[in-house]
Design an enzyme around this catalytic site. Structure first.
Site, short mmCIF file in Angstrom:
data_model
loop_
_atom_site.label_atom_id
_atom_site.label_comp_id
_atom_site.label_asym_id
_atom_site.label_seq_id
_atom_site.Cartn_x
_atom_site.Cartn_y
_atom_site.Cartn_z
N LYS A 1 -0.43 13.91 11.44
CA LYS A 1 -1.07 12.58 11.31
C LYS A 1 -0.15 11.52 11.91
CE LYS A 1 -2.90 8.84 8.59
NZ LYS A 1 -3.18 8.12 7.36
N ASN B 1 0.86 -1.19 0.00
CA ASN B 1 0.00 0.00 0.00
C ASN B 1 0.90 1.25 0.00
OD1 ASN B 1 -1.43 2.27 1.09
ND2 ASN B 1 -3.06 0.89 1.73
N ASP C 1 -1.09 -4.37 9.62
CA ASP C 1 -2.49 -4.63 9.29
C ASP C 1 -3.33 -3.60 10.03
OD1 ASP C 1 -4.15 -6.38 7.64
OD2 ASP C 1 -5.21 -6.73 9.52
N TYR D 1 -9.42 5.94 4.07
CA TYR D 1 -10.62 6.53 4.65
C TYR D 1 -10.35 7.90 5.29
CZ TYR D 1 -12.47 1.76 4.12
OH TYR D 1 -12.87 0.55 3.62
N GLY E 1 0.36 4.39 0.42
CA GLY E 1 0.12 5.33 1.52
C GLY E 1 0.81 4.87 2.79
N ARG F 1 -1.32 4.22 13.19
CA ARG F 1 -0.02 3.73 12.71
C ARG F 1 1.11 4.45 13.43
NH1 ARG F 1 -1.34 4.20 8.17
NH2 ARG F 1 -1.99 2.02 8.06
#
Ligand code: ITT
Length: 203
Positions: A179, A10, A70, A158, A12, A185
């Site tokens: 963030k 992924n 995950d 999302y 991102g 994360r």
């Protein structure tokens, strides 16, 4: 020299993990950099099991220490969905935008505030010469609410629907460093960093 493999496809997540792990004293590599195309079936019943599957498979494929992530979004009004199935929520081949559209549709009738949380489990698999790799797990969560219209261009997945009441912004409106400090994360990596430092420096 030791390298750390970021066991995700992924983009991102790759970008965020590169930022979050930048202070480590070893180079970070992606499966792509090594020509590894392993697709890991996410057959676990928990985030921890799936994170472990990703880390173990990529450690085995590369011989390197591998870090798997995950994660998922749990919405109370949907009984915790999409949860473990967050990546597959709108079916195979769907985009992040498709998944957000499906979430908005599912919550159309749900009154605000629509409480939700992101969860992340990070697994680090350390290959061993004559045994199964040792796996260490770290977790992070981030509480918020789901909006029915998108706001912001940063982040991924999302994020444009995930409202942080304390910040008065969505996750996609936060600058990356913020963030990384507040997210599921970010928190999981913050929990892992001292241990990773010790592992990678032999301390
Ligand atoms: P890998 O398995 O290759 O790591 P993936 O996208 O399949 O990539 P997951 O199975 O962990 O990853 O699915 C996580 C889903 O939750 C996926 O749809 C993401 O877009 C979403 N997600 C995870 N972290 C997110 C974040 O920080 N912000 C927004 N959405 C996120």
């Amino acid at each position: 020299m030791t390298r750390l493999l970021i066991a995700t496809n992924n983009p991102g997540k790759v970008r965020e993990l590169q930022e979050l792990l930048a202070e480590l004293p070893v180079p970070l590599v992606r499966p792509y950099d090594l020509g590894i195309t392993t697709e890991v079936a996410e057959t676990g019943a928990t985030y921890a099991e799936n994170a472990r599957l990703k880390a173990e498979a990529l450690a085995a494929a590369s011989g390197l220490i591998a870090l798997g992530d995950d994660s998922g979004l749990e919405v109370d009004a949907l009984g915790g969905a999409p949860g473990l199935h967050s990546a597959r929520y709108a079916g195979p081949g769907a985009t992040d935008a498709d998944r957000r559209a499906k979430l908005i549709q599912a919550l159309r009738e749900a009154p605000a505030p629509r409480a939700a949380r992101f969860r992340c489990v990070i697994a680090v698999a350390v290959p061993a010469a004559s045994a199964a790799p040792a796996v260490h797990l770290f977790e992070g969560t981030c509480e918020g609410e789901i909006l029915l219209e998108e706001r912001g261009q940063n982040g991924f997945g999302y994020d444009p629907l995930f409202w942080l009441p304390d910040q008065g912004r969505t996750m996609a409106e936060l600058p990356n460093p913020l963030k990384n400090r507040l997210s599921h994360r970010g928190r999981a990596v913050q929990a892992a960093l001292p241990w990773l430092h010790a592992l990678l420096t032999g301390a």
